[in-house]
Scaffold this motif. Structure first.
Motif, short mmCIF file in Angstrom:
data_model
loop_
_atom_site.label_atom_id
_atom_site.label_comp_id
_atom_site.label_asym_id
_atom_site.label_seq_id
_atom_site.Cartn_x
_atom_site.Cartn_y
_atom_site.Cartn_z
N GLU A 13 1.59 61.26 64.20
CA GLU A 13 0.65 61.04 63.11
C GLU A 13 1.32 60.11 62.10
OE1 GLU A 13 -1.55 63.75 59.79
OE2 GLU A 13 -1.44 64.54 61.83
N SER A 18 4.49 64.74 65.18
CA SER A 18 3.87 65.87 64.49
C SER A 18 3.84 67.13 65.34
CB SER A 18 2.46 65.52 64.02
OG SER A 18 1.58 65.38 65.13
N HIS A 76 -8.82 64.98 65.64
CA HIS A 76 -7.40 65.33 65.58
C HIS A 76 -7.23 66.85 65.41
CE1 HIS A 76 -3.39 63.78 65.71
NE2 HIS A 76 -3.04 64.37 64.59
N THR A 101 -5.62 71.87 63.02
CA THR A 101 -5.25 70.47 63.05
C THR A 101 -4.13 70.33 64.06
OG1 THR A 101 -3.72 70.83 61.20
CG2 THR A 101 -5.93 69.98 60.66
N ASP A 103 -1.31 69.00 63.95
CA ASP A 103 0.04 69.21 63.42
C ASP A 103 0.28 70.66 62.99
OD1 ASP A 103 -1.45 69.36 61.08
OD2 ASP A 103 -0.56 67.58 60.17
#
Length: 121
Positions: A13, A18, A76, A101, A103
């Motif tokens: 990212e 990430s 994402h 998300t 991450d």
């Protein structure tokens, strides 16, 4: 569409690592067309469906384990309706279903139970 076994994927990212994801097998839509199959969710370009001992680890050490995930590149995010466990430094959260998300900075686990470790002061 790529069908692979013993998958290890690193997501980036903003040019920075990430998330690392591993799974026994999966499908990655590396093409430009939507891909449909009766046995897995619809995969838009860049999407992945990974299953079998899926482990997702963020750069801050948060670890999610589950039977399968669907990574949706456009949004994402990762989603699953399978049993899931999230391990953080001082807690373990278990549940069924996940939306997060990629991450793992924002994680929503459904039907959850949380165990918080004792912390000495």
């Amino acid at each position: 569409v790529m069908n692979a076994e013993n998958i290890n994927i690193v997501l980036y990212e903003g040019g920075q690592k990430s998330t690392a994801i591993s799974a026994d097998k999966g499908f990655v839509n590396s093409g430009a067309e939507t891909w449909k199959s009766p046995s897995i969710p619809i995969l838009e370009p860049g999407d992945m469906f990974l299953n079998g001992d899926v482990v997702v680890i963020s750069t801050d050490g948060t670890k999610v384990t589950t039977d399968w995930i669907n990574y949706k590149k456009q949004a994402h995010i990762i989603v699953s309706t399978a049993p899931v466990q999230m391990d953080r430094e001082n807690s373990v959260t278990k549940g069924r279903g996940l939306e997060a998300t990629a991450d793992l900075k924002s994680v929503n686990i459904f039907n959850q139970t949380v165990v918080i470790d004792d912390v000495e002061e």
